[in-house]
Design a protein around this motif. Structure first.
Motif, short mmCIF file in Angstrom:
data_model
loop_
_atom_site.label_atom_id
_atom_site.label_comp_id
_atom_site.label_asym_id
_atom_site.label_seq_id
_atom_site.Cartn_x
_atom_site.Cartn_y
_atom_site.Cartn_z
N HIS A 21 65.58 27.09 54.08
CA HIS A 21 64.31 27.76 54.37
C HIS A 21 64.13 27.96 55.88
O HIS A 21 63.73 29.05 56.33
CB HIS A 21 63.14 26.95 53.82
N ALA A 22 64.39 26.92 56.65
CA ALA A 22 64.21 27.03 58.10
C ALA A 22 65.19 28.04 58.69
O ALA A 22 64.83 28.85 59.56
CB ALA A 22 64.40 25.66 58.75
N ILE A 23 66.44 28.02 58.22
CA ILE A 23 67.44 28.96 58.75
C ILE A 23 67.08 30.39 58.37
O ILE A 23 67.18 31.31 59.20
CB ILE A 23 68.84 28.58 58.24
N CYS A 24 66.66 30.60 57.12
CA CYS A 24 66.28 31.96 56.70
C CYS A 24 65.12 32.48 57.52
O CYS A 24 65.10 33.66 57.91
CB CYS A 24 65.93 31.96 55.22
N ILE A 64 56.83 35.73 52.46
CA ILE A 64 56.48 37.11 52.10
C ILE A 64 57.43 37.62 51.03
O ILE A 64 57.01 38.30 50.08
CB ILE A 64 56.54 38.00 53.35
N LEU A 65 58.72 37.30 51.17
CA LEU A 65 59.71 37.75 50.19
C LEU A 65 59.59 37.00 48.88
O LEU A 65 59.79 37.57 47.80
CB LEU A 65 61.12 37.57 50.76
N PHE A 66 59.28 35.70 48.97
CA PHE A 66 59.18 34.84 47.78
C PHE A 66 57.87 34.07 47.85
O PHE A 66 57.85 32.90 48.25
CB PHE A 66 60.38 33.88 47.73
N GLY A 108 61.19 27.07 40.99
CA GLY A 108 62.46 26.39 40.89
C GLY A 108 63.66 27.22 41.30
O GLY A 108 64.80 26.80 41.11
N ILE A 109 63.44 28.40 41.88
CA ILE A 109 64.54 29.27 42.29
C ILE A 109 65.47 28.57 43.28
O ILE A 109 65.01 27.79 44.12
CB ILE A 109 64.00 30.59 42.91
#
Length: 383
Positions: free
Chosen positions: A267-270, A284-286, A295-296
């Protein structure tokens, strides 16, 4: 023709060469972090006049292109360039008004020049990109000069070479057996159709020798900027759930609680990657309010981010992530997480840094109730 595009022209990109001078097929040599042919295809997809892109290339290249781009049409190469062009033209849509034929090894062609050439072909019937010859040309017999043509009348032909579809089809049907033709305009000229010259630029050269690849790389570097983005994430640690870190499962009695699988490293890297692109953040995307993604896998989140990276014609050149947690001990898992991150983002592991810090038993993190991750990502972005 692609029904989702408004273009009225089909492009035939010829990329079937064996690369005898380069040691391997030049269209798949790396340039700016991806194969030469990818840059060529992307230029035509960016030209609004082009509604269909036909790539004439061997099956192994077709598979690589299909994985990167949607909506391409493929044809198999022939034993000569002219046979390859014929195979490609046969795959063009009958309703295409213009067909643009281009060398796959000319990756620096500009979409605006493609469009200009297509428009001129629509008006005149045939058009090609060309540049004035800069050097004095000598006509020789062996090593003896026979004469010196007037340089002011000489132009070096490039591609794309564009034709009204009916004109090109007629030329190929009548003269397609003339294997000594080095371009299609020679055949069109035999029909008595005047080929209009569209002034191009000298960067639209064909990669033929190793030196050409060096020049192309240098020119591409001028068109890139570097940006660094910052990402941060924080999750609670809960017993009885799996722990995911950088796409890898880490054995522990607790895991990171979240709407997804809680992989705070990904999450942090994205978010850092999206920050470098100024494309917002993963919430925003998810959205965490979307029950369909409960649970994705965070690897799926990373794949969506990578789609944005590709759309922006960017490349991730470096990642550095630091997880701050009291438990578990992370150092034994450094290599596991680094290798996993390299796989997820399609990078060389030497360009991926991952490390950890404890919270010195301070606060929720220090009590083993939560963990945080901070990350930076550096991207090379086409300007």
């Amino acid at each position: 023709m692609d029904k989702n595009k408004t273009g009225f022209a089909s492009a035939v990109i010829v990329a079937g060469g064996s690369g005898t001078r380069m040691g391997r097929p030049k269209q798949m040599l790396p340039l700016g972090g991806e194969p030469v042919l990818f840059h060529t295809v992307r230029a035509f997809l960016a030209a609004p006049q082009i509604g269909q892109v036909v790539v004439v290339t061997p099956p192994e290249n077709q598979a690589a292109l299909a994985a990167e781009f949607e909506g391409l049409t493929f044809a198999l190469p022939g034993s000569t360039r002219l046979e390859s062009v014929i195979n490609g033209v046969q795959k063009t849509a009958p309703q295409a008004q213009v067909v643009a034929v281009h060398d796959g090894a000319r990756p620096l062609v500009k979409p605006e020049l493609i469009g200009r050439c297509v428009q001129e072909a629509l008006i005149h019937g045939a058009a090609l990109l060309a540049v004035p010859v800069k050097d004095t040309i000598k006509v020789c017999a062996g090593h003896t000069v026979q004469n010196t043509p007037e340089r002011g009348t000489l132009w070096a032909a490039q591609t794309p070479q564009c034709y009204r579809r009916a004109v090109l089809v007629e030329a190929l049907e009548k003269f397609g057996s003339q294997k000594d033709a080095t371009d299609e305009s020679q055949l069109v000229e035999k029909l008595g159709v005047a080929v209009h010259v569209v002034p191009s630029d000298y960067t639209n050269f064909k990669i033929t020798t190793p030196e050409d690849l060096i020049f192309a790389e240098a020119l591409m570097q001028e068109n890139f900027i570097y940006r660094t983005g910052f990402g941060f994430d924080l999750h609670r640690l809960e017993p009885g759930i799996k722990m995911f870190m950088g796409g890898a499962e880490i054995p522990h009695t607790k895991g990171f609680q979240g709407h997804s699988d809680g992989d705070l490293v990904l999450h942090a890297i994205c978010d850092a990657i999206l920050g470098a692109l100024c494309e917002g953040e993963i919430g925003i995307l998810f959205p965490p309010t979307d029950p369909t993604i409960k649970g994705i896998s965070s690897v799926e989140i990373a794949r969506k981010v990578l789609e944005i990276v590709r759309r922006r014609q960017a490349e991730i050149v470096h990642i550095d992530a630091t997880i701050i947690t009291q438990e578990p001990k992370i150092k034994p898992h450094y290599d596991t997480v680094r290798n996993s991150l390299a796989r997820v983002f399609g990078m060389d592991v030497k360009n991926v840094s991952f490390k950890s810090k404890s919270h010195e038993h301070v606060g929720e993190i220090g009590r083993g109730e939560a963990a945080m991750c901070q990350a930076v990502a550096t991207l090379k972005i086409r300007s």
